[in-house]
Design an enzyme around this catalytic site. Sequence first.
Site, mmCIF file in Angstrom:
data_model
loop_
_atom_site.group_PDB
_atom_site.id
_atom_site.type_symbol
_atom_site.label_atom_id
_atom_site.label_comp_id
_atom_site.label_asym_id
_atom_site.label_seq_id
_atom_site.Cartn_x
_atom_site.Cartn_y
_atom_site.Cartn_z
ATOM 1 N N ARG A 69 0.842 -1.198 0.000
ATOM 2 C CA ARG A 69 0.000 0.000 0.000
ATOM 3 C C ARG A 69 0.877 1.248 0.000
ATOM 4 N NH1 ARG A 69 -1.787 0.845 4.344
ATOM 5 N NH2 ARG A 69 -1.111 -0.980 5.499
ATOM 6 N N TYR A 197 -1.936 -3.523 -6.757
ATOM 7 C CA TYR A 197 -1.588 -4.259 -5.554
ATOM 8 C C TYR A 197 -2.630 -4.206 -4.427
ATOM 9 C CZ TYR A 197 0.815 -6.695 -2.090
ATOM 10 O OH TYR A 197 1.096 -7.647 -1.153
ATOM 11 N N LYS A 206 -9.639 -2.419 2.019
ATOM 12 C CA LYS A 206 -9.335 -1.256 2.846
ATOM 13 C C LYS A 206 -10.127 -0.021 2.406
ATOM 14 C CE LYS A 206 -6.932 -3.695 5.498
ATOM 15 N NZ LYS A 206 -5.584 -4.125 5.439
ATOM 16 N N HIS A 226 -10.213 -2.399 11.766
ATOM 17 C CA HIS A 226 -9.124 -3.244 11.244
ATOM 18 C C HIS A 226 -8.845 -4.336 12.283
ATOM 19 C CE1 HIS A 226 -4.690 -3.339 9.599
ATOM 20 N NE2 HIS A 226 -5.443 -4.220 8.994
ATOM 21 N N SER A 248 -0.976 -3.433 10.353
ATOM 22 C CA SER A 248 -0.642 -4.325 9.251
ATOM 23 C C SER A 248 0.633 -5.114 9.556
ATOM 24 C CB SER A 248 -0.452 -3.516 7.974
ATOM 25 O OG SER A 248 -1.629 -2.782 7.711
ATOM 26 N N CYS A 250 1.217 -7.294 11.850
ATOM 27 C CA CYS A 250 1.535 -7.380 13.278
ATOM 28 C C CYS A 250 0.817 -8.541 13.959
ATOM 29 C CB CYS A 250 1.226 -6.072 13.984
ATOM 30 S SG CYS A 250 2.367 -4.751 13.520
ATOM 31 N N ASP A 275 -9.005 -9.790 9.347
ATOM 32 C CA ASP A 275 -8.505 -8.443 9.012
ATOM 33 C C ASP A 275 -9.500 -7.315 9.286
ATOM 34 O OD1 ASP A 275 -6.153 -7.056 7.913
ATOM 35 O OD2 ASP A 275 -7.456 -6.495 6.246
ATOM 36 N N ARG A 367 2.182 -12.098 -0.456
ATOM 37 C CA ARG A 367 0.884 -12.477 0.127
ATOM 38 C C ARG A 367 0.286 -13.688 -0.566
ATOM 39 N NH1 ARG A 367 -1.485 -8.802 4.285
ATOM 40 N NH2 ARG A 367 0.169 -7.261 4.493
#
Length: 595
Positions: A69, A197, A206, A226, A248, A250, A275, A367
């Site tokens: 991002r 992406y 998001k 989130h 993100s 974590c 998420d 990912r």
Amino acid sequence: MASNHSLDAWVEESARLTRPKDIHWCDGSEAEVDRLIGLMLDQGDLVRLSETRHPNCYLHRSHPTDVSRTEHLTFICAARPEDVGPTNNWMDPQKARTEVGRLFDGAMRGRTMYVVPYLMGPAGSAHSRVGVEITDSPYVVANMRIMTRMGRVALDHLKNAGEFSPGLHSLGDLSPDRRFIVHFPEERLIWSIGSGYGGNALLGKKCFALRIASWIARQQGWLAEHMLILGLEDPEGRVTYMAAAFPSACGKTNLAMLASPLAHLGYKVWTVGDDIAWMRVGPDGRLWAINPEAGFFGVAPGTNSQSNPNAIAALNKNSIFTNVGLTPDLRPWWEGISEPLPAGTIDWRGRSADPNGADPVAHPNARYTAPARQCPSISPEWESPEGVPISAILFGGRRRRVAPLVYQSFDWPHGVFVGASMASETTAAATGQVGVTRRDPMAMLPFCGYNMGDYFGHWLSVGARMARPPLIFHVNWFRQSAAGIFLWPGFGENVRVLRWILDRVRGGGEARETEIGYVPTPAALDLDGLGIPPETVRAALEVDRESWVAEISEQREFFQKFGDRTPARIWEEHRRLAARLKCAVDAPPAASRAD
Ligand code: GTP
Ligand code: SPV
Ligand code: MN
């Protein structure tokens, strides 16, 4: 919000602007995605992985400058900059229309325009919402088919709901100089150009489910967060649901799919989401959560059959891998997969991987996109139309120092303060420097679609409406010794912390009251079989007064950024923390808002 009968008009208008060679309305069928995959294989956009080891799995290599991002190119285009706040980039909506609009002019020339209707949330749920993404990327379509409920089911829902969030996406020329991810929250509209992406391009995730949804949620009195959602089953078979916000990369996916080393005692984790959580106050005065997504867009590096066996099982078929390495026998490879690098492996850029080289084989933000239903730990309730009732909320981040392994806030307003004053070290999930500590309230810094001062106030007001609010905790799996060693083993062992949280929810669980909240006594954590020395556990749980005193001034500086939008109650909690730490604190700005 755009209404049903305007869908055709918006598609036509978008086609006039971007001038594709043709338009395809996606129905979400298997035949459709098979055809798209065939097309991408022919064009070299995908590589088919081993049919025996990874049936129906593919590798995609994105442009090397388009791997995460891009927060500095992400804008909220609300009419008034003060509604967007100091932590978001603001662009005047008119200017965005003109300048970003110019980039869309003819952007799809020679390409097919795909119209992707998608549903966020379970089919048949009153809490689900429809989005429509227009894109010229078949890779985006294939990913959206895994991440959302796509096609007919969304159009059916639209017939009843009558409104949808439109999102226009084009790869453009993929140049970071002509890349913009812009949101018009007042119109529920998203425009994204120049990136293929993840969070930049899969607009349901998001852009819609967090930035636009958080704006709507504030107006309507709910929360778009989130957060992962998990259920912790106890030996009696009762399941207690928890939601957790970590920034993100974590540990949300890992915690949501945790494989429990206490399974022999009857403690097991069920995955509801990894998420995003949409949460509302139910008629019973509790907080109810749904997972709006249908798949996982998970961080690959570090994932292995020890750290996350459920993810490994979920991704072995029908999955798309982005920016991982490729072994000679066509399997994906990444750092931490717990298999030595096979000779002849190709790296994420398509070059031969150098086993002694400094360059990683998989991009650190590589990912996998995998269907949630393939996860062995998926909860039987994951598609429940009403969602699941949340008993505990966990905030957490990556902090080498300061934050102890776990502590509980005194009450909801204090918990909101704990979430609002979160900080974490940056990761590869966003472009920019990695490992820098920044304030990331509720893990929403890059995702809150409006002024975060107002967001803190919204959290306070939602809490005030609940007869049975969840308890709020803070966790930190990433605390290190002076020598830089993690003090806590993390991953599956985190269930020991969840168990203490469950005890607290039930009114038990031994704790000592500290300046920052309730911290478990070492005896209150089940450490049986863990084999870590008691002094290490003590160090992980320690409240280090010095570093907390330093926090006080950093928190103050952060909350001042929002001026009179920072709720008075946040300042009050800040003052109380300072008082408990016996450290002097200047008076907050006189103009802070009462709420
Ligand atoms: P996003 O998908 O970006 O929102 O990330 P996420 O919050 O779901 O993070 P994820 O679970 O994918 O974890 C990211 C990284 O943190 C991985 O490299 C993991 O190996 C690492 N990680 C996750 N949990 C733990 C833990 O308990 N301890 C330690 N030391 N590392 C962890
Ligand atoms: C994150 O960065 O928090 C993610 C990946 O979950 S992305 O979809 O790219 O936002
Ligand atoms: Mn995320």
